[in-house]
Design an enzyme around this catalytic site. Structure first.
Site, PDB file in Angstrom:
ATOM      1  N   HIS A 207       0.893  -1.182   0.000  1.00  0.00           N
ATOM      2  CA  HIS A 207       0.000   0.000   0.000  1.00  0.00           C
ATOM      3  C   HIS A 207       0.924   1.222   0.000  1.00  0.00           C
ATOM      4  CE1 HIS A 207      -3.689   2.193   1.676  1.00  0.00           C
ATOM      5  NE2 HIS A 207      -2.719   3.034   1.991  1.00  0.00           N
ATOM      6  N   CYS A 240      -3.409  11.869   3.770  1.00  0.00           N
ATOM      7  CA  CYS A 240      -3.784  11.265   5.057  1.00  0.00           C
ATOM      8  C   CYS A 240      -4.036  12.393   6.036  1.00  0.00           C
ATOM      9  CB  CYS A 240      -2.689  10.344   5.585  1.00  0.00           C
ATOM     10  SG  CYS A 240      -3.099   9.675   7.211  1.00  0.00           S
TER      11      CYS A 240
END
Ligand code: HMG
Ligand code: MG
Length: 307
Positions: A207, A240
């Protein structure tokens, strides 16, 4: 090691990508995006989060999103669940897979889920047990496996430790996540060499966020380690909320272009993904950051203009 002949691409744009958008993305737009991605052939889409809306307001409509999508038969629709309350939401929404997420970095764990690594694992025990009882798949995501925005270097032993703890919880799949995209290929080799000693290679995924432009190189390094599951975000959506400056995951279109060139089977229609990337970028007024996506759109437009 020979490269895998087929890989599973998990589309995480609807969750990891959109969670970072400041303006609330209408539920209907999220559903439309997921339906387009399902039609493109993804075997697995990370569709929503059942987390605190105080922490991530963009994901507050997870139940409505899951209720509104058209599910492609055989595809897995995953959702994030930080605690038992999240699991209840996931079960009610008929999620096929729940994602529990912990960090290999103590500092990031505090910022992201407001507890220590050890506490987070404790919190996941009843979540994992209940999911197993209900026959729902479990994925564990190890954040900051290649570096942390707060603590900097993350020892490989810490990554291995969290992978072992997730394995003990019965995770079907475990993600090695470069949350802030700082990793480079050599570190990717080292980390996967270490974690494949404690968890089956075929159930590990990469990821990679693309903050430092290393994601495709890191994917190639992971392929060389025999890794055959990768996460990607259409149009490179994302960032994020707890990692300032981090960009989105590697763009799905770029990963598919790479896999097609390598002759590695994905089962996904690149042109449909390019169209989905164009759709969502226009819908939320955000630049499409997929290089392959932009190039293929420009090519299609110039061909249309010439014909
Ligand atoms: P907390 O504030 O420590 O705990 O949050 P709390 O239990 O006091 O809950 C706070 C409030 O949220 C309460 O409401 C709860 O009821 C509610 P109030 O009483 O104040 O009105 N609440 C919930 N609401 C809906 N669904 C729930 C839920 N749980 C509590 N499931 C908590 C602790 C874990 C809940 C919080 O920190 C949280 O939700 N964090 C989520 C953070 C997140 O989603 N981060 C992004 C995903 S991770 C990621 O992107 C990384 C990844 O992509 C891999 C990588 O790249 O590294 C996966
Ligand atoms: Mg992520």
């Amino acid at each position: 090691m020979a490269l895998p002949t087929a890989v599973k691409i998990v589309e995480v744009g609807p969750r990891d990508g959109l969670q970072n958008e400041k303006e609330f993305v209408p539920t209907a737009t999220k559903i439309d995006l997921i339906n387009r991605l399902s039609a493109a052939g993804f075997p697995n889409i990370e569709a929503a989060s059942f987390v605190s809306p105080k922490w991530v307001p963009q994901m507050a409509d997870g139940a409505e999103v899951m209720a509104g999508i058209e599910r492609r038969s055989g595809a897995i629709y995953s959702v994030l669940t930080p605690n038992l309350r999240g699991l209840e939401g996931a079960l009610a929404a008929r999620a096929d897979e729940i994602v529990i997420f912990g960090a290999a970095s103590e500092a990031f764990s505090q910022k992201n889920i407001n507890c220590s690594i050890a506490e987070s694992i404790e919190r996941f025990v009843p979540v994992a047990l209940a999911a197993k009882e209900r026959g729902v798949r479990i994925r564990g995501s190890v954040s900051c496996a290649l570096g942390c925005p707060y603590q900097g270097e993350v020892p490989i032993a810490s990554v291995v430790d969290v992978v072992e703890r997730f394995a003990a919880l019965g995770c079907d799949e475990i993600d090695i996540a470069d949350t802030i995209g700082v990793g480079t290929a050599r570190r990717v080799h080292e980390v996967f060499e270490a974690v494949t000693k404690v968890f089956p290679r075929e159930r590990l995924s990469g990821h990679f966020h693309d903050t430092y432009g290393q994601a495709l190189a890191n994917i190639y390094a992971a392929l060389e380690e025999g890794i055959a599951i990768f996460h990607a975000s259409v149009a490179g959506l994302g960032g994020c909320p707890y990692a300032k400056g981090a960009t989105g995951n590697v763009a799905t279109e770029d990963v598919l272009y790479l896999m097609n060139g390598l002759g590695i089977h994905t089962g996904i229609d690149l042109n449909q993904v390019v169209a989905a990337g164009d759709f969502i970028s226009n819908a939320i007024g955000r630049a499409n950051v997929s290089r392959a996506g932009k190039a293929l759109l420009a090519k299609a437009r110039s061909e249309a203009a010439c014909s």
